[in-house]
Design an enzyme around this catalytic site. Structure first.
Site, PDB file in Angstrom:
ATOM      1  N   THR A 167       0.865  -1.191   0.000  1.00  0.00           N
ATOM      2  CA  THR A 167       0.000   0.000   0.000  1.00  0.00           C
ATOM      3  C   THR A 167       0.899   1.237   0.000  1.00  0.00           C
ATOM      4  O   THR A 167       1.266   1.739  -1.055  1.00  0.00           O
ATOM      5  CB  THR A 167      -0.955  -0.003   1.203  1.00  0.00           C
ATOM      6  N   THR A 220      -1.482  -2.697  10.112  1.00  0.00           N
ATOM      7  CA  THR A 220      -1.670  -2.913   8.670  1.00  0.00           C
ATOM      8  C   THR A 220      -0.453  -3.627   8.098  1.00  0.00           C
ATOM      9  O   THR A 220       0.264  -3.096   7.263  1.00  0.00           O
ATOM     10  CB  THR A 220      -1.893  -1.575   7.945  1.00  0.00           C
ATOM     11  N   LYS A 253       4.410  -6.839   3.868  1.00  0.00           N
ATOM     12  CA  LYS A 253       4.109  -5.448   3.574  1.00  0.00           C
ATOM     13  C   LYS A 253       3.843  -4.716   4.869  1.00  0.00           C
ATOM     14  O   LYS A 253       3.405  -5.293   5.859  1.00  0.00           O
ATOM     15  CB  LYS A 253       2.916  -5.312   2.622  1.00  0.00           C
ATOM     16  N   SER A 294      -8.875   8.524   2.858  1.00  0.00           N
ATOM     17  CA  SER A 294      -9.269   7.139   2.558  1.00  0.00           C
ATOM     18  C   SER A 294     -10.382   7.132   1.512  1.00  0.00           C
ATOM     19  O   SER A 294     -11.084   8.106   1.309  1.00  0.00           O
ATOM     20  CB  SER A 294      -9.757   6.452   3.830  1.00  0.00           C
ATOM     21  N   GLU A 345       6.961   5.128   6.956  1.00  0.00           N
ATOM     22  CA  GLU A 345       6.622   6.237   6.057  1.00  0.00           C
ATOM     23  C   GLU A 345       7.493   7.462   6.324  1.00  0.00           C
ATOM     24  O   GLU A 345       7.365   8.125   7.353  1.00  0.00           O
ATOM     25  CB  GLU A 345       5.139   6.584   6.223  1.00  0.00           C
ATOM     26  N   ASN A 401       0.722  11.640   6.184  1.00  0.00           N
ATOM     27  CA  ASN A 401      -0.470  11.266   6.938  1.00  0.00           C
ATOM     28  C   ASN A 401      -1.435  12.433   7.132  1.00  0.00           C
ATOM     29  O   ASN A 401      -2.603  12.224   7.465  1.00  0.00           O
ATOM     30  CB  ASN A 401      -0.076  10.648   8.280  1.00  0.00           C
TER      31      ASN A 401
END
Length: 270
Positions: A19, A57, A46, A270, A142, A265
């Site tokens: 993702t 996640t 992932k 979404s 990230e 972020n």
């Protein structure tokens, strides 16, 4: 249609599950067994954000061509998860998709029996594979620039919450990102998680250099301080905490906190 598209290469799987990942996370190794045979292990994972134990996640799929009982594979997987994916944090945030799946096809024709040297060798290889994939997730946090490792020794019921508090502290993570050996932030994060009962007095070393002894900062000469400042400019920084008590030890690997993480972020929808 999906079955017809299957190949012997796992690249498609590694790509399909990502993702916000910046890199693909996959590994493969061959294990020479004490009995004389050999088996293979492969893994794909992932995860880059919302990573913390329980997991978030994150997906990890592991395959082996060894033949072994489901109970044996389940035992090995559980032990290795505790030493890998249970030991990482990108941002301390939880989600809903925590998944680690291990599959054994037996296609090699080599059977690995329970409580044998072969099982030990396979377990060590599985541990190495999972730890590699787990560390790749932390490194790919990230916007991450650096990875921290905090090791805590001391009171058994306190080492885990103290390590988690340090790893998840925004101030510690920001200092890690900036290459700043700010030990006060580490002590604050550790102290706020101390369960009490006795005074919180600790030793702290960063990259092998002791900076705090019995709760007091060690006076460093200018050249020694410069050495510490240079040491925290690397890609991986280690913090070692010794807290009151004895008999417990744990480690947590964590990502830093970057401007890129905040930007990503805050702009994400979404």
């Amino acid at each position: 249609a999906a079955a017809e598209a299957l190949t012997s290469d796992a690249a498609g799987l590694a790509e399909a599950i990502v993702t916000t990942d910046a890199t693909l996370k996959r590994a493969c190794l061959e294990v020479a067994l004490p009995s004389g045979g050999s088996v293979r292990l492969a893994g794909q994972a992932k995860g880059a954000g919302m990573i913390s134990p329980r997991f978030a996640t994150m997906f990890c799929f592991v395959q082996t061509d060894a033949g072994l009982a489901p109970e044996t594979l389940d035992l090995l997987t559980g032990v290795c998860v505790k030493r890998s994916f249970d030991r990482i944090s990108v941002d301390g945030q939880l989600s809903t998709s925590d998944t680690v799946i291990a599959q054994a096809s037996g296609s090699s024709g080599v059977e690995v029996g329970p409580e044998t040297p072969d099982e030990l060798a396979l377990g060590e290889a599985l541990d190495a594979l999972m730890r590699q994939l787990a560390l790749e997730i932390v490194t790919d946090g990230e916007g991450a620039r650096r990875v921290g490792r905090v090791v805590v020794q001391g009171r058994p019921d306190a080492v885990e919450p103290v390590a988690r508090s340090v790893a998840d502290s925004p101030l510690v993570k920001a200092a890690l990102h900036g290459g700043d050996p700010n030990f006060g932030r580490v002590l604050q994060a550790a102290g706020q998680a101390w369960p009490g009962g006795t005074a919180f007095v600790c030793d702290l070393a960063i990259e092998g250099r002791q900076l705090v002894s019995a709760g007091d900062a060690i006076d460093l000469r200018p050249e020694e301080l410069a050495d510490v400042e240079r040491a925290v400019q690397g890609d991986e920084i280690e913090y070692e905490l010794t807290i009151p008590g004895e008999g417990g030890e744990t480690e947590v690997f964590f990502s830093d906190l970057s401007v890129e993480y905040v930007r990503f972020n805050s702009e994400y929808t979404s």
